[in-house]
Design a protein around this motif. Structure first.
Motif, short mmCIF file in Angstrom:
data_model
loop_
_atom_site.label_atom_id
_atom_site.label_comp_id
_atom_site.label_asym_id
_atom_site.label_seq_id
_atom_site.Cartn_x
_atom_site.Cartn_y
_atom_site.Cartn_z
N LYS A 31 0.83 -1.22 0.00
CA LYS A 31 0.00 0.00 0.00
C LYS A 31 0.86 1.26 0.00
N SER A 32 1.83 1.29 0.92
CA SER A 32 2.66 2.50 1.03
C SER A 32 3.56 2.66 -0.19
N SER A 33 3.96 1.54 -0.78
CA SER A 33 4.77 1.63 -2.01
C SER A 33 3.96 2.24 -3.13
N ILE A 77 -5.26 8.29 0.94
CA ILE A 77 -5.11 8.08 2.37
C ILE A 77 -4.52 6.69 2.64
N ASP A 78 -3.35 6.67 3.26
CA ASP A 78 -2.62 5.41 3.54
C ASP A 78 -2.42 5.26 5.05
N MET A 79 -3.54 5.18 5.79
CA MET A 79 -3.47 5.15 7.26
C MET A 79 -3.81 3.80 7.83
N TRP A 80 -4.16 2.88 6.97
CA TRP A 80 -4.74 1.62 7.44
C TRP A 80 -3.86 0.90 8.46
N ASP A 81 -2.55 0.94 8.27
CA ASP A 81 -1.63 0.21 9.16
C ASP A 81 -1.10 1.06 10.31
N ASN A 82 -1.68 2.26 10.46
CA ASN A 82 -1.18 3.16 11.49
C ASN A 82 -1.68 2.74 12.87
MG MG Z 1 2.33 0.90 4.82
#
Ligand code: MG
Ligand code: GDP
Length: 196
Positions: A36-38, A78-83
């Motif tokens: 996801k973050s990539s 929005i890339d917060m899922w693993d936060n």
């Molecule tokens: Mg990530």
């Protein structure tokens, strides 16, 4: 007030312009480690094929305006899922705030594919009656020899879950531009059918 008098000829256009119809919140969800973050970093990174500046709104939120089919669209990604440090509420929040979703799994990890189905069900439950644009994303397509989920399985899953499907590789930047263009098209399709 200004806007109202400016577009007084058509009340429909007032509604669509005031609801900010060209700006979409797109949320990345999926198992940890699927990429996801990539994918978000490519979106943020401004490589050649996505030619406009990206604004970083926060540690895990990015904004960029794209031209898709001759019309500009702004994506807030929005890339917060693993936060995890923010606690579990962040996942409920993610389930509520998206105008569109990218459900990501890794083609090298069958568990992440199964998780994707679970997330699709959760999303449907959280946003009942809404027809939310979703793309099922099979990432890491470059890892051919480690493949655990076939293209046919991914495609079949998307049919069952009534969403679009694409395989991407963040590592070699394959289909990433197409992914973000695709989600804009999905949002527009629904917008246009509502206007008719
Ligand atoms: Mg990530
Ligand atoms: P996230 O936890 O979903 O945000 O996943 P990351 O983006 O942090 O990626 C997890 C790991 O997978 C990292 O080591 C990435 O370099 C790697 N990775 C992500 N996308 C790809 C891809 O398309 N191909 C390959 N080979 N590795 C990838």
């Amino acid at each position: 007030y200004y806007r109202r008098s400016w577009s007084s000829e058509s009340s429909d256009s007032v509604i669509s312009s005031e609801s900010g119809s060209n700006c979409y919140r797109v949320v990345l969800i999926g198992e940890h480690g699927v990429g996801k973050s990539s994918l978000a970093n490519i979106f943020a990174g401004g490589h050649d094929s996505i030619d406009s500046d990206c604004e970083v709104l926060g540690e895990d939120t990015y904004e960029r305006t794209l031209m898709v089919d001759g019309e500009s669209a702004t994506i807030i990604l929005i890339d917060m899922w693993d936060n995890k440090c923010e606690g579990e509420w962040i996942r409920d929040h993610c389930m509520q705030v998206g105008d569109a979703y990218l459900i990501v799994y890794s083609i090298t990890d069958r568990a992440s594919f199964e998780k994707a189905s679970e997330l699709r069900i959760q999303l449907r439950r959280a946003r009942q009656k809404e027809d939310i644009p979703i793309i099922l994303v099979g990432n890491k397509s470059d890892l051919v020899r480690c493949r655990e989920v076939s293209v046919a399985e991914g495609r079949a899953c998307a049919v069952v879950f009534d969403c679009k499907f694409i395989e991407t590789s963040a590592a070699v930047q394959h289909n990433v531009k197409e992914l973000f263009e695709g989600i804009v098209r999905q949002v527009r399709l629904r917008r246009d059918s509502k206007e008719k």
